[in-house]
Design an enzyme around this catalytic site. Sequence first.
Site, PDB file in Angstrom:
ATOM      1  N   ASN A   9       0.884  -1.175   0.000  1.00 33.91           N
ATOM      2  CA  ASN A   9       0.000   0.000   0.000  1.00 33.91           C
ATOM      3  C   ASN A   9       0.919   1.221   0.000  1.00 33.91           C
ATOM      4  O   ASN A   9       1.469   1.578   1.028  1.00 33.91           O
ATOM      5  CB  ASN A   9      -0.901  -0.019   1.242  1.00 33.91           C
ATOM      6  N   TRP A  10       1.052   1.805  -1.161  1.00 37.65           N
ATOM      7  CA  TRP A  10       2.013   2.923  -1.289  1.00 37.65           C
ATOM      8  C   TRP A  10       1.515   4.186  -0.621  1.00 37.65           C
ATOM      9  O   TRP A  10       2.269   5.143  -0.444  1.00 37.65           O
ATOM     10  CB  TRP A  10       2.298   3.194  -2.767  1.00 37.65           C
ATOM     11  N   LYS A  11       0.223   4.242  -0.302  1.00 35.64           N
ATOM     12  CA  LYS A  11      -0.386   5.448   0.275  1.00 35.64           C
ATOM     13  C   LYS A  11      -0.092   6.650  -0.652  1.00 35.64           C
ATOM     14  O   LYS A  11       0.039   6.465  -1.863  1.00 35.64           O
ATOM     15  CB  LYS A  11       0.106   5.654   1.712  1.00 35.64           C
ATOM     16  N   HIS A  95      -9.449   1.424   4.746  1.00 40.12           N
ATOM     17  CA  HIS A  95      -8.176   1.590   5.452  1.00 40.12           C
ATOM     18  C   HIS A  95      -8.396   2.520   6.649  1.00 40.12           C
ATOM     19  O   HIS A  95      -9.191   3.460   6.570  1.00 40.12           O
ATOM     20  CB  HIS A  95      -7.113   2.155   4.510  1.00 40.12           C
ATOM     21  N   GLU A  97      -6.794   4.904   7.707  1.00 38.77           N
ATOM     22  CA  GLU A  97      -6.597   6.333   7.397  1.00 38.77           C
ATOM     23  C   GLU A  97      -7.840   6.910   6.732  1.00 38.77           C
ATOM     24  O   GLU A  97      -8.161   8.088   6.930  1.00 38.77           O
ATOM     25  CB  GLU A  97      -5.334   6.488   6.538  1.00 38.77           C
ATOM     26  N   GLU A 167      -5.365  -4.599  10.571  1.00 40.87           N
ATOM     27  CA  GLU A 167      -4.330  -3.599  10.789  1.00 40.87           C
ATOM     28  C   GLU A 167      -4.601  -2.860  12.096  1.00 40.87           C
ATOM     29  O   GLU A 167      -5.427  -1.922  12.123  1.00 40.87           O
ATOM     30  CB  GLU A 167      -4.319  -2.587   9.634  1.00 40.87           C
ATOM     31  N   GLY A 173       2.637   2.557  10.750  1.00 38.64           N
ATOM     32  CA  GLY A 173       3.579   3.658  10.577  1.00 38.64           C
ATOM     33  C   GLY A 173       4.286   4.075  11.858  1.00 38.64           C
ATOM     34  O   GLY A 173       4.928   5.116  11.910  1.00 38.64           O
ATOM     35  N   SER A 212       3.524  -1.884  10.320  1.00 33.87           N
ATOM     36  CA  SER A 212       4.976  -1.971  10.519  1.00 33.87           C
ATOM     37  C   SER A 212       5.539  -3.359  10.218  1.00 33.87           C
ATOM     38  O   SER A 212       6.472  -3.816  10.884  1.00 33.87           O
ATOM     39  CB  SER A 212       5.354  -1.528  11.938  1.00 33.87           C
ATOM     40  N   GLY A 233       2.926  -1.000   4.262  1.00 31.73           N
ATOM     41  CA  GLY A 233       3.014   0.422   3.953  1.00 31.73           C
ATOM     42  C   GLY A 233       4.447   0.815   3.650  1.00 31.73           C
ATOM     43  O   GLY A 233       4.979   0.580   2.561  1.00 31.73           O
ATOM     44  N   GLY A 234       5.103   1.402   4.632  1.00 34.39           N
ATOM     45  CA  GLY A 234       6.443   1.959   4.439  1.00 34.39           C
ATOM     46  C   GLY A 234       7.426   1.026   3.746  1.00 34.39           C
ATOM     47  O   GLY A 234       8.144   1.432   2.818  1.00 34.39           O
TER      48      GLY A 234
HETATM   49  P1  13P Z   1       3.106   0.556   7.637  1.00 37.88           P
HETATM   50  O1  13P Z   1       3.606  -0.740   7.074  1.00 37.88           O
HETATM   51  O2  13P Z   1       3.830   1.754   7.110  1.00 37.88           O
HETATM   52  O3  13P Z   1       2.994   0.518   9.128  1.00 37.88           O
HETATM   53  O4  13P Z   1       1.596   0.726   7.088  1.00 37.88           O
HETATM   54  C1  13P Z   1       0.716  -0.336   7.197  1.00 37.88           C
HETATM   55  C2  13P Z   1      -0.500  -0.006   6.444  1.00 37.88           C
HETATM   56  O5  13P Z   1      -1.246   0.876   6.807  1.00 37.88           O
HETATM   57  C3  13P Z   1      -0.766  -0.757   5.215  1.00 37.88           C
HETATM   58  O6  13P Z   1      -2.029  -0.502   4.727  1.00 37.88           O
END
Ligand code: 13P
Length: 250
Positions: A9-11, A95, A97, A167, A173, A212, A233-234
């Site tokens: 998930n590149w956000k 998600h 967010e 999640e 994050g 994470s 994510g990251g």
């Molecule tokens: P991180 O891996 O950056 O914690 O993000 C997880 C996430 O929200 C994937 O959708």
Amino acid sequence: MRQPLIAGNWKMNGSKASIESLLEGIKQGMDSVQQAEVAVCAPFVYLQQVSESLKDTKIAYGAQNVSEQDNGAYTGEVSTTMLNDFACQYVIVGHSERRTLYGETDELVATKSAKAQADGLTPIICIGELLEEREAGNTEAVVARQLDAVINANGVASLENAVIAYEPVWAIGTGKTATPEQAQAVHAFIRGRIAEQDAAIADKVRILYGGSMKPANAEELVAQQDIDGGLIGGASLKAEDFLAICQAAK
Ligand code: 13P
């Protein structure tokens, strides 16, 4: 047997140039990925680029959100038809967010999930508790409420063509990962709740962990019985790290 899925998930990250080199890196390393299905969820504006780059590869791709509406006067929204124009396979819905920053409700997430499925997309439905909800002992109640909203609106059979991502919001994050035991306990709870309605679907549905996840902890997490991969994510923004997670998913 559930094939593990590792989805990036590149956000709201990336540029034409960075995405080109990220995808080149992932493609070059794919030979080393034996078992996992690999997917990336890109910002809408890069879907054309992603679709061209991933043509003739085994890497799936999709979007991070979608409208529940068909088309029309919905400024700023993107429809399932548009995602299909770029041959997306997956779309992330709900998600945390989107839920916390943009006010998406359990009901809206269920509606988006149904809309995605109606138009041939596979939703990756995200659920998970906030830190204060965990500390208050409400983790199971929260994920049950989020899951039930989808099951009650769309039927348990809808989960046959869906992926669930657990999640925990406090792990996203933050560098704070749920321990494999903590994550496994919630995954088992989710699968058990689905099994109360349909054991065969519960056995089949993939439940990803997100929060994470990185090369150092991926293997241990994905080794848990009810963890079928990750939503990353990251660490999905670096080809080397993303591939290491993909390799760890066996
Ligand atoms: P991180 O891996 O950056 O914690 O993000 C997880 C996430 O929200 C994937 O959708």
